[in-house]
Design a protein around this motif. Structure first.
Motif, PDB file in Angstrom:
ATOM      1  N   HIS A  90       0.823  -1.213   0.000  1.00  0.00           N
ATOM      2  CA  HIS A  90       0.000   0.000   0.000  1.00  0.00           C
ATOM      3  C   HIS A  90       0.859   1.265   0.000  1.00  0.00           C
ATOM      4  N   ASP A  91       2.073   1.147  -0.504  1.00  0.00           N
ATOM      5  CA  ASP A  91       2.938   2.315  -0.602  1.00  0.00           C
ATOM      6  C   ASP A  91       2.238   3.408  -1.409  1.00  0.00           C
ATOM      7  N   PRO A  92       2.345   4.667  -0.983  1.00  0.00           N
ATOM      8  CA  PRO A  92       1.633   5.742  -1.685  1.00  0.00           C
ATOM      9  C   PRO A  92       2.152   6.050  -3.080  1.00  0.00           C
ATOM     10  N   ASP A  93       3.325   5.562  -3.432  1.00  0.00           N
ATOM     11  CA  ASP A  93       3.883   5.879  -4.747  1.00  0.00           C
ATOM     12  C   ASP A  93       3.832   4.669  -5.675  1.00  0.00           C
ATOM     13  N   GLU A  94       3.302   4.875  -6.877  1.00  0.00           N
ATOM     14  CA  GLU A  94       3.169   3.755  -7.824  1.00  0.00           C
ATOM     15  C   GLU A  94       4.503   3.233  -8.320  1.00  0.00           C
ATOM     16  N   THR A  95       5.554   4.066  -8.290  1.00  0.00           N
ATOM     17  CA  THR A  95       6.876   3.602  -8.707  1.00  0.00           C
ATOM     18  C   THR A  95       7.354   2.460  -7.812  1.00  0.00           C
ATOM     19  N   VAL A  96       7.064   2.568  -6.538  1.00  0.00           N
ATOM     20  CA  VAL A  96       7.420   1.507  -5.588  1.00  0.00           C
ATOM     21  C   VAL A  96       6.588   0.262  -5.866  1.00  0.00           C
ATOM     22  N   ARG A  97       5.301   0.458  -6.088  1.00  0.00           N
ATOM     23  CA  ARG A  97       4.418  -0.686  -6.317  1.00  0.00           C
ATOM     24  C   ARG A  97       4.717  -1.357  -7.654  1.00  0.00           C
ATOM     25  N   LEU A  98       5.204  -0.586  -8.617  1.00  0.00           N
ATOM     26  CA  LEU A  98       5.621  -1.175  -9.898  1.00  0.00           C
ATOM     27  C   LEU A  98       6.757  -2.171  -9.681  1.00  0.00           C
ATOM     28  N   GLN A  99       7.702  -1.802  -8.839  1.00  0.00           N
ATOM     29  CA  GLN A  99       8.808  -2.716  -8.545  1.00  0.00           C
ATOM     30  C   GLN A  99       8.322  -3.929  -7.756  1.00  0.00           C
ATOM     31  N   LEU A 100       7.367  -3.707  -6.864  1.00  0.00           N
ATOM     32  CA  LEU A 100       6.800  -4.821  -6.110  1.00  0.00           C
ATOM     33  C   LEU A 100       6.164  -5.844  -7.047  1.00  0.00           C
ATOM     34  N   ALA A 101       5.461  -5.350  -8.053  1.00  0.00           N
ATOM     35  CA  ALA A 101       4.764  -6.244  -8.989  1.00  0.00           C
ATOM     36  C   ALA A 101       5.719  -7.170  -9.727  1.00  0.00           C
ATOM     37  N   LEU A 102       6.986  -6.805  -9.786  1.00  0.00           N
ATOM     38  CA  LEU A 102       7.992  -7.639 -10.452  1.00  0.00           C
ATOM     39  C   LEU A 102       8.596  -8.694  -9.530  1.00  0.00           C
ATOM     40  N   ARG A 103       8.468  -8.494  -8.214  1.00  0.00           N
ATOM     41  CA  ARG A 103       9.177  -9.362  -7.284  1.00  0.00           C
ATOM     42  C   ARG A 103       8.304 -10.141  -6.304  1.00  0.00           C
ATOM     43  N   LEU A 104       7.127  -9.655  -6.021  1.00  0.00           N
ATOM     44  CA  LEU A 104       6.301 -10.314  -5.009  1.00  0.00           C
ATOM     45  C   LEU A 104       5.972 -11.755  -5.400  1.00  0.00           C
ATOM     46  N   PRO A 105       5.976 -12.668  -4.459  1.00  0.00           N
ATOM     47  CA  PRO A 105       5.515 -14.033  -4.742  1.00  0.00           C
ATOM     48  C   PRO A 105       4.022 -14.019  -5.069  1.00  0.00           C
ATOM     49  N   GLN A 106       3.550 -15.085  -5.689  1.00  0.00           N
ATOM     50  CA  GLN A 106       2.198 -15.094  -6.236  1.00  0.00           C
ATOM     51  C   GLN A 106       1.118 -14.759  -5.214  1.00  0.00           C
ATOM     52  N   ARG A 107       1.197 -15.315  -4.033  1.00  0.00           N
ATOM     53  CA  ARG A 107       0.138 -15.075  -3.049  1.00  0.00           C
ATOM     54  C   ARG A 107       0.041 -13.599  -2.694  1.00  0.00           C
ATOM     55  N   ALA A 108       1.176 -12.949  -2.551  1.00  0.00           N
ATOM     56  CA  ALA A 108       1.176 -11.520  -2.238  1.00  0.00           C
ATOM     57  C   ALA A 108       0.857 -10.674  -3.470  1.00  0.00           C
ATOM     58  N   LEU A 109       1.263 -11.158  -4.643  1.00  0.00           N
ATOM     59  CA  LEU A 109       1.011 -10.419  -5.880  1.00  0.00           C
ATOM     60  C   LEU A 109      -0.482 -10.198  -6.106  1.00  0.00           C
ATOM     61  N   MET A 110      -1.290 -11.134  -5.658  1.00  0.00           N
ATOM     62  CA  MET A 110      -2.732 -11.016  -5.832  1.00  0.00           C
ATOM     63  C   MET A 110      -3.287  -9.762  -5.160  1.00  0.00           C
ATOM     64  N   ASN A 111      -2.592  -9.234  -4.179  1.00  0.00           N
ATOM     65  CA  ASN A 111      -3.041  -8.020  -3.502  1.00  0.00           C
ATOM     66  C   ASN A 111      -2.902  -6.774  -4.361  1.00  0.00           C
ATOM     67  N   LEU A 112      -2.196  -6.898  -5.480  1.00  0.00           N
ATOM     68  CA  LEU A 112      -2.022  -5.758  -6.380  1.00  0.00           C
ATOM     69  C   LEU A 112      -2.954  -5.818  -7.584  1.00  0.00           C
ATOM     70  N   ARG A 113      -3.847  -6.788  -7.637  1.00  0.00           N
ATOM     71  CA  ARG A 113      -4.751  -6.926  -8.788  1.00  0.00           C
ATOM     72  C   ARG A 113      -5.664  -5.719  -8.957  1.00  0.00           C
ATOM     73  N   ASP A 114      -5.994  -5.059  -7.854  1.00  0.00           N
ATOM     74  CA  ASP A 114      -6.897  -3.904  -7.915  1.00  0.00           C
ATOM     75  C   ASP A 114      -6.165  -2.592  -7.647  1.00  0.00           C
ATOM     76  N   ASP A 115      -4.868  -2.587  -7.911  1.00  0.00           N
ATOM     77  CA  ASP A 115      -4.087  -1.373  -7.695  1.00  0.00           C
ATOM     78  C   ASP A 115      -4.683  -0.227  -8.513  1.00  0.00           C
ATOM     79  N   PRO A 116      -4.714   1.002  -7.955  1.00  0.00           N
ATOM     80  CA  PRO A 116      -5.303   2.124  -8.698  1.00  0.00           C
ATOM     81  C   PRO A 116      -4.526   2.537  -9.945  1.00  0.00           C
ATOM     82  N   HIS A 117      -3.276   2.107 -10.066  1.00  0.00           N
ATOM     83  CA  HIS A 117      -2.456   2.517 -11.215  1.00  0.00           C
ATOM     84  C   HIS A 117      -2.421   1.403 -12.264  1.00  0.00           C
ATOM     85  N   ARG A 118      -2.785   1.738 -13.502  1.00  0.00           N
ATOM     86  CA  ARG A 118      -2.872   0.728 -14.573  1.00  0.00           C
ATOM     87  C   ARG A 118      -1.537   0.036 -14.848  1.00  0.00           C
ATOM     88  N   GLU A 119      -0.427   0.768 -14.755  1.00  0.00           N
ATOM     89  CA  GLU A 119       0.872   0.161 -15.045  1.00  0.00           C
ATOM     90  C   GLU A 119       1.205  -0.938 -14.045  1.00  0.00           C
TER      91      GLU A 119
END
Length: 262
Positions: A90-119
């Motif tokens: 839930h980091d406020p900056d999408e640049t951080v969450r973009l990097q998370l989307a590349l590294r998070l394991p699958q179970r945690a990655l599912m938490n980004l499916r509804d991220d407000p940023h399309r990228e």
């Protein structure tokens, strides 16, 4: 060359103030040549210098995941232990969450499916396991849905045949198998019907032989069997008639040669 470019950029911190090594928590690294002002510095605003700092000191990434500057957090994500990354979902900056989307394991990655940023959601759609991917079929962004259609298991593709965006339905038509593919012959977008015309079994091409779109009929004429080609000689378009005649010509030539030899 890369370092020359870096040296031409002023060395200031993320708040625009000159970098002061004496006030830095990591100033002891200077003596060990593990940081260098203007080249490898975690306090610098320039991302390349921050990245070089972590490249030289990857073991410090975990403790810098909460740094106030988003570039530091984003780059730290690349080097930090994976089990420490979930706190940044839930980091406020999408640049951080973009990097998370590349590294998070699958179970945690599912938490980004509804991220407000399309990228961010685009990266999730690239990585998400097949078992969880169907949950993104209704994403509000058409490109995310297009990626889902590109990866979705065949059995679930028909569920995206009625997507409101033509680009998504084109992706579906590229992969859909019979008999579901035949249902897309009536799609409202000519671009989709052209794809269907390229993929339908030849005996079923007559379904599109009278399509209102010239390019759909042109695709049909490229693949039609002899019986359908004879019918398409009467097409209202000159180019379609020419294609039909040209494809029938080998049959006529063969018949003529056979008569001569006979």
């Amino acid at each position: 060359m890369m370092d020359l470019v870096s040296n031409d950029i002023e060395s200031v911190d993320w708040q625009g103030m000159p970098v002061a090594c004496q006030a830095c928590h990591y100033q002891s690294l200077l003596a060990e040549a593990r940081c260098e002002p203007g080249r490898a510095c975690v306090q610098d605003r320039y991302a390349r210098r921050i990245d070089r700092f972590f490249n030289w000191n990857p073991q410090l990434a975990n403790e810098l995941l909460t740094h106030p500057y988003f570039e530091v957090r984003a780059i730290a994500v690349r080097y930090a232990d994976v089990f420490r990354l979930t706190d940044l979902i839930h980091d406020p900056d999408e640049t951080v969450r973009l990097q998370l989307a590349l590294r998070l394991p699958q179970r945690a990655l599912m938490n980004l499916r509804d991220d407000p940023h399309r990228e961010v959601r685009i990266r999730v759609a690239h990585r998400l396991d097949m078992s969880a991917l169907p949950s993104m079929r209704q994403d509000p962004d058409y490109y995310v849905r297009q990626l889902v259609a590109r990866r979705l298991p065949q059995a679930l593709l028909p569920s995206m045949m009625s997507d409101p965006q033509s680009d998504v339905r084109q992706e579906v038509a590229q992969r859909l198998e019979m008999p579901a593919l035949l249902r897309m012959a009536d799609d409202r977008a000519s671009e989709v019907r052209r794809i269907v015309a390229r993929r339908l079994p030849v005996p079923l091409l007559s379904r599109l032989a009278h399509d209102t779109d010239l390019m759909v009929r042109w695709e049909v004429a490229q693949r039609a069997d002899r019986h359908l080609l004879i019918m398409m000689i009467k097409d209202p378009d000159d180019d379609i008639r020419a294609v039909a005649r040209q494809r029938l010509m080998p049959d006529r030539t063969a018949t003529s040669l056979g008569a001569q030899h006979g």
